[in-house]
Write an enzyme that holds these catalytic residues in place. Structure first.
Site, short mmCIF file in Angstrom:
data_model
loop_
_atom_site.label_atom_id
_atom_site.label_comp_id
_atom_site.label_asym_id
_atom_site.label_seq_id
_atom_site.Cartn_x
_atom_site.Cartn_y
_atom_site.Cartn_z
N LEU A 185 34.12 46.02 40.76
CA LEU A 185 35.51 45.98 41.16
C LEU A 185 36.21 44.65 41.14
O LEU A 185 35.89 43.38 41.62
CB LEU A 185 35.54 46.37 42.80
N GLY B 27 41.96 43.31 42.69
CA GLY B 27 42.30 42.83 43.78
C GLY B 27 43.34 41.74 43.52
O GLY B 27 42.98 41.02 42.30
N ARG C 197 45.15 34.61 48.50
CA ARG C 197 44.79 32.98 48.89
C ARG C 197 44.23 32.15 48.05
O ARG C 197 44.02 30.80 48.36
CB ARG C 197 43.87 33.60 50.15
N ASN D 232 37.54 34.01 48.72
CA ASN D 232 38.73 34.51 48.83
C ASN D 232 39.79 33.25 48.58
O ASN D 232 40.96 33.47 48.41
CB ASN D 232 39.18 34.89 50.25
N LYS E 239 31.34 12.17 13.69
CA LYS E 239 31.63 13.49 13.81
C LYS E 239 31.17 14.05 12.33
O LYS E 239 31.06 13.22 11.32
CB LYS E 239 33.17 13.51 13.84
N TYR F 136 33.56 4.04 13.41
CA TYR F 136 33.74 5.42 13.27
C TYR F 136 33.10 5.88 11.98
O TYR F 136 33.35 5.63 11.04
CB TYR F 136 35.35 5.92 13.12
C1 UD1 Z 1 35.25 45.26 51.58
C2 UD1 Z 1 34.68 46.46 52.49
C3 UD1 Z 1 33.98 45.99 53.72
C4 UD1 Z 1 33.08 44.76 53.49
C5 UD1 Z 1 34.04 43.77 52.39
C6 UD1 Z 1 32.91 42.51 52.08
C7 UD1 Z 1 35.66 48.57 52.05
C8 UD1 Z 1 36.62 49.51 52.63
N1 UD1 Z 1 35.68 47.34 52.98
O1 UD1 Z 1 36.36 45.05 52.46
O2 UD1 Z 1 33.33 46.91 54.51
O3 UD1 Z 1 32.55 44.25 54.45
O4 UD1 Z 1 34.29 44.35 51.49
O5 UD1 Z 1 33.48 41.72 51.48
O6 UD1 Z 1 35.20 48.82 50.90
N2 UD1 Z 1 39.37 46.15 45.10
C9 UD1 Z 1 39.94 46.74 44.06
N3 UD1 Z 1 40.72 47.67 44.12
C10 UD1 Z 1 41.16 47.99 45.24
C11 UD1 Z 1 40.85 47.33 46.52
C12 UD1 Z 1 39.73 46.18 46.28
O7 UD1 Z 1 39.57 46.60 42.91
O8 UD1 Z 1 42.05 48.75 45.52
C13 UD1 Z 1 38.22 45.08 44.73
C14 UD1 Z 1 38.72 43.68 45.20
O9 UD1 Z 1 39.29 42.79 43.85
C15 UD1 Z 1 37.41 43.03 45.72
C16 UD1 Z 1 36.56 44.05 46.22
O10 UD1 Z 1 37.15 45.23 45.82
O11 UD1 Z 1 36.56 42.47 44.75
C17 UD1 Z 1 36.61 44.28 47.90
O12 UD1 Z 1 37.97 44.47 48.31
P1 UD1 Z 1 38.66 43.74 49.49
O13 UD1 Z 1 40.21 44.24 49.30
O14 UD1 Z 1 38.25 42.36 49.53
O15 UD1 Z 1 37.68 44.49 50.68
P2 UD1 Z 1 37.78 44.08 52.02
O16 UD1 Z 1 38.83 44.64 52.93
O17 UD1 Z 1 37.21 42.64 52.13
MG MG Z 2 37.15 40.91 50.94
#
Ligand code: UD1
Ligand code: MG
Length: 453
Positions: free
Chosen positions: A8, A11, A15, A225, A349, A364
């Site tokens: 994944l 996001g 930050r 983050n 070089k 050189y």
């Molecule tokens: C998520 C978990 C949480 C866990 C935490 C650990 C869920 C609902 N929650 O929360 O239980 O403790 O991670 O760090 O799964 N991402 C996408 N698409 C989206 C949303 C997120 O690709 O629509 C990716 C983000 O880029 C990231 C990861 O998923 O790499 C986690 O997303 P993030 O928004 O950080 O989840 P948390 O709310 O931290």
């Molecule tokens: Mg997170």
């Protein structure tokens, strides 16, 4: 059972305060998502899927040419929705491992254990106990200790908030289960998102086995983050590398002041002084000494060579017992044979220096082929470039290039030949001859010093 990995990475990473997508920020010189892809590949998966969204064009550029399936998530509706974007390309017979692109230091061992559980028809979670679990999904267990659900921080009751075991986000399970459950997710929660974590309760309700395992260290599952967390992980990773090479027989004069950024291998009885950076693919033999402030990038240094302080070596190969620096710069395509010397303020070089040859000071030498036992005097310059084309200089075995010689390439200096200091050599010098090309000295004995008028 075939393994498919879903990473994944859609996001935003607000930050980080950056134009660069978060997962492309480098750790040890490599984008975070690159670390995750590399560790995933070590599990020999049938497929790796990366879910991209924010910064997709830049991410796709980086991921191009890799054997990946890229799934686009145009709206970030939650982790469950993100995984769902890859599912059409996932084989129902496979085991799925979910990783995060911003959790770069997860280890192969840990993932292997997790996947092994999932292959035995379990939902396998990676969890960890944190002194401060704020912000994370909590692992809810029943009285017998079995996992029942994951509750997100924002949805948790006061009682649930006191749980210290948290969800790292990394999990593995049979693809068929995911295919059943993902369409059933709802966004009826505090964040209005489709939570991947809601599948845990579905599994528990269906009486399917859930296993939870823990990583060997917290840093493995630490997400990034902001740049402070990135810096913390970077230092942790560097310390691990330093400890590793010390246990393998290298002396690091200060393990906190050396950086390893790439695929590095170091032999035994190597001494590394402070502020040394290893970058790219570096191979260092045994009994090598590396002085302070050196940068070694994409290079091979054979046994017994000494690299003195403030030298830079890039895309070069150094044989046994060479002596380099201080303040030497070996640019791409430099090759030193045994016992060669490249001293202070020397730049090379695309140059091959034969066994025992020396360029000790202020020179050189580029696009040059130098034989064995040649001595290249201070201030020698190969004039290899006419502004448009590059030309080669050949210097024979045992040649002696006098100080401040300009070698206007293409030009050849024969074996055992000598150039007079200060010469501008434009024509071939035969073997053993002396080439002199400079104004003759005239002494005017009748000359009078000027007097003040
Ligand atoms: C998520 C978990 C949480 C866990 C935490 C650990 C869920 C609902 N929650 O929360 O239980 O403790 O991670 O760090 O799964 N991402 C996408 N698409 C989206 C949303 C997120 O690709 O629509 C990716 C983000 O880029 C990231 C990861 O998923 O790499 C986690 O997303 P993030 O928004 O950080 O989840 P948390 O709310 O931290
Ligand atoms: Mg997170």
């Amino acid at each position: 059972m075939a393994l498919e990995v879903i990473i994944l990475a859609a996001g935003q990473g607000t930050r980080m305060k950056s134009q660069l997508p978060k997962v492309l920020h480098p750790l040890a010189g490599k984008p975070m998502v690159g670390h995750v892809i590399d560790i995933a590949s070590e599990l020999s998966p049938a497929k790796v899927h990366v879910v991209v969204g924010h910064g997709a064009p830049l991410l796709k550029d980086y991921l191009a040419d890799r054997p990946l399936n890229i799934a686009e998530q145009t709206e970030q509706l939650g982790t469950g929705h993100a995984v769902d974007q890859a599912m059409p390309h996932v084989d129902s017979e496979s085991t799925v491992l979910v990783l995060y692109g911003d959790v770069p230091l997860i280890k192969k061992d840990t993932l292997e254990q997790l996947v092994a559980r999932a292959e035995h028809s379990k939902l396998a979670l990676l969890t960890v106990e944190l002194a401060d679990p704020t912000g994370y999904g909590r692992i809810v267990r029943n009285v017998t200790g079995d996992v029942e659900a994951i509750v997100e921080h924002k949805d948790a009751s006061a009682e649930q908030l006191s749980i210290q075991e948290i969800n790292t986000g990394i999990l593995a399970l049979p693809a068929a289960w995911l295919k059943d459950w993902l369409p059933a997710l709802s966004s009826d929660n505090a964040q209005g998102e489709y939570y991947l974590t809601d599948i845990i309760e579905m599994a528990a309700k269906a009486d399917l086995p859930i296993a939870a395992i823990q990583p060997s260290s917290e840093q493995e599952v630490q997400g990034v983050n902001n740049r402070l967390q990135l810096a913390e992980l970077e230092r942790w990773y560097q310390r691990q590398q330093a400890d590793h090479w010390m246990t393998q027989g290298a002396t690091l004069l200060d393990p906190l002041r050396v950086d390893f950024r790439g695929d590095i291998k170091i032999g035994q009885d190597v001494t590394v002084d402070i502020n040394v950076i290893f970058e790219g693919r570096v191979r260092v033999g045994n009994n090598v000494s590396i002085g302070a402030n050196c940068i070694l990038k994409d290079c091979e240094i054979a046994d017994g060579s000494v690299i003195n302080a403030n030298s830079m070596i890039d895309d070069s190969k150094v044989a046994e017992n060479c002596l380099i620096g201080p303040f030497a710069r070996l640019r791409p395509g430099t090759r030193l044979d045994k016992g060669a010397k490249v001293g202070n303020f020397v730049e090379t070089k695309k140059t091959h220096l034969g066994e025992g040859s020396k360029i000790n000071h202020l020179s050189y030498v580029g696009d040059a082929e130098v034989g064995c036992g040649a001595n290249i005097g201070a201030g020698t310059i190969t004039c290899n470039y006419d502004g448009v084309n590059k030309f080669k200089t050949e210097i024979g075995n045992g040649a002696f290039i006098g100080s401040n010689t300009s070698l206007v390439a293409p030009v050849k200096v024969g074996d055992g030949a000598t150039t007079g200091a200060g010469s501008t050599i434009t024509k071939e010098i035969p073997d053993n001859a002396l080439g002199v090309a400079r104004g003759r000295q005239t002494n005017l004995t009748s000359w009078k010093k000027p007097v003040k008028q």
